[in-house]
Design a protein around this motif. Structure first.
Motif, PDB file in Angstrom:
ATOM      1  N   ALA A 167      13.203  45.316  -4.664  1.00  6.86           N
ATOM      2  CA  ALA A 167      14.517  44.904  -4.171  1.00  6.86           C
ATOM      3  C   ALA A 167      14.902  43.525  -4.693  1.00  6.86           C
ATOM      4  O   ALA A 167      16.045  43.306  -5.124  1.00  6.86           O
ATOM      5  CB  ALA A 167      14.528  44.921  -2.648  1.00  6.86           C
ATOM      6  N   THR A 168      13.967  42.589  -4.671  1.00  8.94           N
ATOM      7  CA  THR A 168      14.309  41.222  -5.051  1.00  8.94           C
ATOM      8  C   THR A 168      14.390  41.054  -6.568  1.00  8.94           C
ATOM      9  O   THR A 168      15.164  40.214  -7.050  1.00  8.94           O
ATOM     10  CB  THR A 168      13.315  40.217  -4.440  1.00  8.94           C
ATOM     11  N   SER A 201      15.594  43.458  -8.424  1.00 10.65           N
ATOM     12  CA  SER A 201      16.920  44.033  -8.645  1.00 10.65           C
ATOM     13  C   SER A 201      18.014  43.007  -8.368  1.00 10.65           C
ATOM     14  O   SER A 201      19.011  42.921  -9.102  1.00 10.65           O
ATOM     15  CB  SER A 201      17.112  45.263  -7.760  1.00 10.65           C
ATOM     16  N   TRP A 258      25.801  45.216  -3.409  1.00 10.60           N
ATOM     17  CA  TRP A 258      24.501  45.673  -3.894  1.00 10.60           C
ATOM     18  C   TRP A 258      23.438  44.612  -3.633  1.00 10.60           C
ATOM     19  O   TRP A 258      22.339  44.918  -3.152  1.00 10.60           O
ATOM     20  CB  TRP A 258      24.572  45.984  -5.386  1.00 10.60           C
ATOM     21  N   GLN A 297      20.131  45.040  -1.188  1.00 12.43           N
ATOM     22  CA  GLN A 297      18.757  44.847  -1.639  1.00 12.43           C
ATOM     23  C   GLN A 297      18.056  43.804  -0.784  1.00 12.43           C
ATOM     24  O   GLN A 297      16.880  43.964  -0.436  1.00 12.43           O
ATOM     25  CB  GLN A 297      18.736  44.444  -3.119  1.00 12.43           C
ATOM     26  N   LYS A 352      16.856  45.260   2.476  1.00 11.01           N
ATOM     27  CA  LYS A 352      15.591  45.979   2.340  1.00 11.01           C
ATOM     28  C   LYS A 352      14.414  45.011   2.341  1.00 11.01           C
ATOM     29  O   LYS A 352      13.410  45.219   3.042  1.00 11.01           O
ATOM     30  CB  LYS A 352      15.579  46.779   1.035  1.00 11.01           C
TER      31      LYS A 352
END
Length: 200
Positions: A104-105, A107, A124, A128, A131
């Protein structure tokens, strides 16, 4: 063997920390490659068709990837017991949680560092981070007991995930409300393996 690396990647760092903790520095050569999500280096694609690092090039078999495969392979090679059978499913779940935080990070970082500002999606990025924040909170509330005792891959993965947030998303303040985890991370980060693999 050769491990294809870029020092900023938390997935790479997880493998590099394990190499040091397992005493494999004389067995695995770390090869720095210049690669990105938009332009994977040819040597990375040759080792991993997905074009991602880390990838481990072996003399006696095909290259292997991703980080969870590499760390399991190197752990078995060294007999390091970083995947203890007595708690294997819990340790694997903890590693998977840490890897999901990394996903997630990373991304988020790709969105802000690789895409033009007018093409970035704030929604978005926030999705992320949500999450990652849930994963961090879960570790702080449910998994602290697995971050103590003998070293395991879950501990390494969590430390690398949190350190990556410090590197790329420090303003998010992940320590707020996760004081137990923050204290643990501060101590774990002083290990020689973590100091030696800190991104430049």
């Amino acid at each position: 063997m050769q491990l294809l690396i870029s020092s900023a990647s938390p997935f790479v760092r997880k493998a590099r920390v394990l190499i040091r903790e397992a005493g494999l520095m004389d067995t695995v050569d770390e090869v720095i490659v210049s690669t990105s999500a938009f332009n994977s280096a040819p040597e990375v694609i040759a080792a991993n068709p997905m074009g991602k690092i880390p990838a481990l090039i072996r003399a006696d078999g095909p290259a292997i990837y991703d980080s969870r495969v590499i760390t399991r392979f190197l752990n078995d090679l060294a007999g390091a017991n970083l995947y203890p059978q007595s708690s294997i499913w819990e340790i694997l779940t903890l590693e998977a949680t840490a890897d999901a935080i990394m996903d997630a990070t990373v991304s988020m970082a790709y969105e802000t560092r690789l895409r033009p500002a007018d093409q970035q999606s704030p929604d978005w990025i926030e999705a992320q981070w949500a999450k990652a924040a849930r994963g961090i909170a879960a570790i702080n509330s449910r998994w602290m007991s697995h971050l103590t005792g003998p070293l395991n891959i879950g501990q390494i993965a969590v430390a690398c995930a949190l350190s990556y947030i410090d590197l790329r998303h420090d303003a998010r303040g992940w320590r707020n409300g996760n004081e137990a985890l923050a204290h643990w991370h501060a101590e774990f980060s002083t290990r020689d393996s973590m100091v030696a693999t800190k991104p430049e």
